[in-house]
Design a protein around this motif. Structure first.
Motif, PDB file in Angstrom:
ATOM      1  N   PRO A   1       0.840  -1.203   0.000  1.00 15.14           N
ATOM      2  CA  PRO A   1       0.000   0.000   0.000  1.00 15.14           C
ATOM      3  C   PRO A   1       0.878   1.256   0.000  1.00 15.14           C
ATOM      4  N   SER A   2       0.370   2.348  -0.543  1.00 19.22           N
ATOM      5  CA  SER A   2       1.176   3.565  -0.735  1.00 19.22           C
ATOM      6  C   SER A   2       1.732   4.138   0.561  1.00 19.22           C
ATOM      7  N   PHE A   3       1.054   3.891   1.684  1.00 19.56           N
ATOM      8  CA  PHE A   3       1.523   4.447   2.953  1.00 19.56           C
ATOM      9  C   PHE A   3       2.595   3.583   3.610  1.00 19.56           C
ATOM     10  N   VAL A   4       2.901   2.427   3.034  1.00 21.58           N
ATOM     11  CA  VAL A   4       3.953   1.555   3.564  1.00 21.58           C
ATOM     12  C   VAL A   4       5.269   1.968   2.906  1.00 21.58           C
ATOM     13  N   GLU A   5       6.182   2.469   3.717  1.00 19.88           N
ATOM     14  CA  GLU A   5       7.467   2.951   3.208  1.00 19.88           C
ATOM     15  C   GLU A   5       8.389   1.802   2.824  1.00 19.88           C
ATOM     16  N   GLY A   6       8.168   0.641   3.437  1.00 20.25           N
ATOM     17  CA  GLY A   6       9.019  -0.511   3.161  1.00 20.25           C
ATOM     18  C   GLY A   6       9.164  -1.353   4.408  1.00 20.25           C
ATOM     19  N   ILE A   7      10.291  -2.051   4.486  1.00 18.39           N
ATOM     20  CA  ILE A   7      10.557  -2.927   5.626  1.00 18.39           C
ATOM     21  C   ILE A   7      11.951  -2.631   6.174  1.00 18.39           C
ATOM     22  N   ILE A   8      12.139  -2.950   7.449  1.00 20.61           N
ATOM     23  CA  ILE A   8      13.476  -2.870   8.047  1.00 20.61           C
ATOM     24  C   ILE A   8      13.753  -4.180   8.778  1.00 20.61           C
ATOM     25  N   ASN A   9      15.034  -4.442   8.981  1.00 16.21           N
ATOM     26  CA  ASN A   9      15.467  -5.595   9.760  1.00 16.21           C
ATOM     27  C   ASN A   9      15.792  -5.067  11.147  1.00 16.21           C
ATOM     28  N   LEU A  10      14.983  -5.438  12.108  1.00 14.75           N
ATOM     29  CA  LEU A  10      15.184  -4.984  13.481  1.00 14.75           C
ATOM     30  C   LEU A  10      15.612  -6.185  14.321  1.00 14.75           C
ATOM     31  N   ARG A  11      16.916  -6.283  14.515  1.00 10.08           N
ATOM     32  CA  ARG A  11      17.493  -7.396  15.278  1.00 10.08           C
ATOM     33  C   ARG A  11      16.970  -8.756  14.814  1.00 10.08           C
ATOM     34  N   GLY A  12      16.981  -8.960  13.502  1.00 13.01           N
ATOM     35  CA  GLY A  12      16.584 -10.249  12.949  1.00 13.01           C
ATOM     36  C   GLY A  12      15.114 -10.371  12.614  1.00 13.01           C
ATOM     37  N   ASN A  13      14.301  -9.401  13.016  1.00  5.93           N
ATOM     38  CA  ASN A  13      12.873  -9.423  12.677  1.00  5.93           C
ATOM     39  C   ASN A  13      12.600  -8.418  11.564  1.00  5.93           C
ATOM     40  N   ILE A  14      11.888  -8.871  10.545  1.00 10.24           N
ATOM     41  CA  ILE A  14      11.521  -7.994   9.436  1.00 10.24           C
ATOM     42  C   ILE A  14      10.186  -7.343   9.791  1.00 10.24           C
ATOM     43  N   ILE A  15      10.179  -6.010   9.855  1.00  6.76           N
ATOM     44  CA  ILE A  15       8.932  -5.322  10.201  1.00  6.76           C
ATOM     45  C   ILE A  15       8.604  -4.262   9.146  1.00  6.76           C
ATOM     46  N   PRO A  16       7.316  -4.154   8.802  1.00  2.32           N
ATOM     47  CA  PRO A  16       6.899  -3.120   7.854  1.00  2.32           C
ATOM     48  C   PRO A  16       6.918  -1.747   8.529  1.00  2.32           C
ATOM     49  N   ILE A  17       7.205  -0.726   7.731  1.00  2.00           N
ATOM     50  CA  ILE A  17       7.261   0.646   8.220  1.00  2.00           C
ATOM     51  C   ILE A  17       6.150   1.451   7.536  1.00  2.00           C
ATOM     52  N   ILE A  18       5.308   2.069   8.358  1.00  2.00           N
ATOM     53  CA  ILE A  18       4.164   2.837   7.863  1.00  2.00           C
ATOM     54  C   ILE A  18       4.411   4.315   8.123  1.00  2.00           C
ATOM     55  N   ASP A  19       4.212   5.132   7.105  1.00  2.00           N
ATOM     56  CA  ASP A  19       4.290   6.580   7.283  1.00  2.00           C
ATOM     57  C   ASP A  19       2.891   7.032   7.685  1.00  2.00           C
ATOM     58  N   LEU A  20       2.730   7.447   8.956  1.00  3.53           N
ATOM     59  CA  LEU A  20       1.399   7.821   9.439  1.00  3.53           C
ATOM     60  C   LEU A  20       0.817   9.009   8.687  1.00  3.53           C
ATOM     61  N   LYS A  21       1.662   9.935   8.253  1.00  2.01           N
ATOM     62  CA  LYS A  21       1.140  11.076   7.503  1.00  2.01           C
ATOM     63  C   LYS A  21       0.503  10.617   6.192  1.00  2.01           C
ATOM     64  N   LYS A  22       1.157   9.671   5.516  1.00  2.14           N
ATOM     65  CA  LYS A  22       0.581   9.136   4.276  1.00  2.14           C
ATOM     66  C   LYS A  22      -0.701   8.363   4.597  1.00  2.14           C
ATOM     67  N   ARG A  23      -0.674   7.579   5.659  1.00  2.45           N
ATOM     68  CA  ARG A  23      -1.842   6.770   6.038  1.00  2.45           C
ATOM     69  C   ARG A  23      -3.054   7.643   6.288  1.00  2.45           C
ATOM     70  N   PHE A  24      -2.827   8.784   6.948  1.00  7.58           N
ATOM     71  CA  PHE A  24      -3.931   9.655   7.324  1.00  7.58           C
ATOM     72  C   PHE A  24      -4.200  10.753   6.306  1.00  7.58           C
ATOM     73  N   GLY A  25      -3.429  10.783   5.205  1.00  8.42           N
ATOM     74  CA  GLY A  25      -3.652  11.794   4.186  1.00  8.42           C
ATOM     75  C   GLY A  25      -3.249  13.190   4.631  1.00  8.42           C
ATOM     76  N   LEU A  26      -2.260  13.292   5.508  1.00 11.86           N
ATOM     77  CA  LEU A  26      -1.781  14.595   5.983  1.00 11.86           C
ATOM     78  C   LEU A  26      -0.708  15.129   5.037  1.00 11.86           C
ATOM     79  N   ALA A  27      -0.452  16.430   5.131  1.00 11.07           N
ATOM     80  CA  ALA A  27       0.581  17.051   4.305  1.00 11.07           C
ATOM     81  C   ALA A  27       1.936  16.420   4.620  1.00 11.07           C
ATOM     82  N   LEU A  28       2.661  16.075   3.571  1.00 16.81           N
ATOM     83  CA  LEU A  28       3.960  15.431   3.749  1.00 16.81           C
ATOM     84  C   LEU A  28       5.046  16.483   3.828  1.00 16.81           C
TER      85      LEU A  28
END
Length: 157
Positions: free
Chosen positions: A46-73
């Motif tokens: 989805p457009s509000f998902v910036e991507g993924i990061i490796n956090l100490r061996g765990n892959i987690i998705p990263i969400i930009d809340l401003k994009k999710r909520f339609g706020l000014a970037l």
């Protein structure tokens, strides 16, 4: 709003900024707060998902809340943070402009969200907390991602 209440009559919140507004999420859903690192893009997210990061061996998705909520970037700054939170059965990172404090808020200071408290749909909100003259918008993290979006992200990882 009942899930906000605890025996002591208060909740502990992590407070952060998106633009000029202050938001709070229960500290019980926060795993950690990190400086922004550039996520790896994932196809067909989805457009509000910036991507993924490796956090100490765990892959987690990263969400930009401003994009999710339609706020000014705006550009990310030195204050931009990733708050690692539990959303439903998943761990995700949410990008915020700045984390400002951790505070205790009496549950009697929390009111249901009025229909137009901010530019964010009321569906994402648990309530509004009053801290002196300040208003904190309390997010319902479990509603930030729909079940379909959670499944979509789980499938992409």
């Amino acid at each position: 709003m009942s899930e906000l209440r605890v025996d002591s009559g208060e909740i502990q919140l992590v407070v952060f900024k998106l633009g000029t507004e202050e938001y709070g999420v229960p500290i019980t859903q926060v795993q950690e707060i990190n400086r922004l690192i550039t996520p790896t893009k994932i196809p067909q997210a989805p457009s509000f998902v910036e991507g993924i990061i490796n956090l100490r061996g765990n892959i987690i998705p990263i969400i930009d809340l401003k994009k999710r909520f339609g706020l000014a970037l705006e550009e990310y700054t030195a204050n931009t943070r990733i708050i690692v939170v539990n959303v439903g059965k998943h761990t995700v990172g949410i990008i915020v402009d700045a984390v400002t404090e951790v505070l205790r808020l009496a549950t009697v200071s929390i009111e249901p969200p009025p229909p137009m408290i901010s530019s964010i749909a009321v569906d994402y909100l648990k309530g509004v907390g009053k801290v002196g003259e300040r208003l904190l918008i309390l997010l319902d993290l479990d509603k930030i991602l729909t079940e379909r979006e959670q499944a979509q992200l789980a499938g992409a990882l």
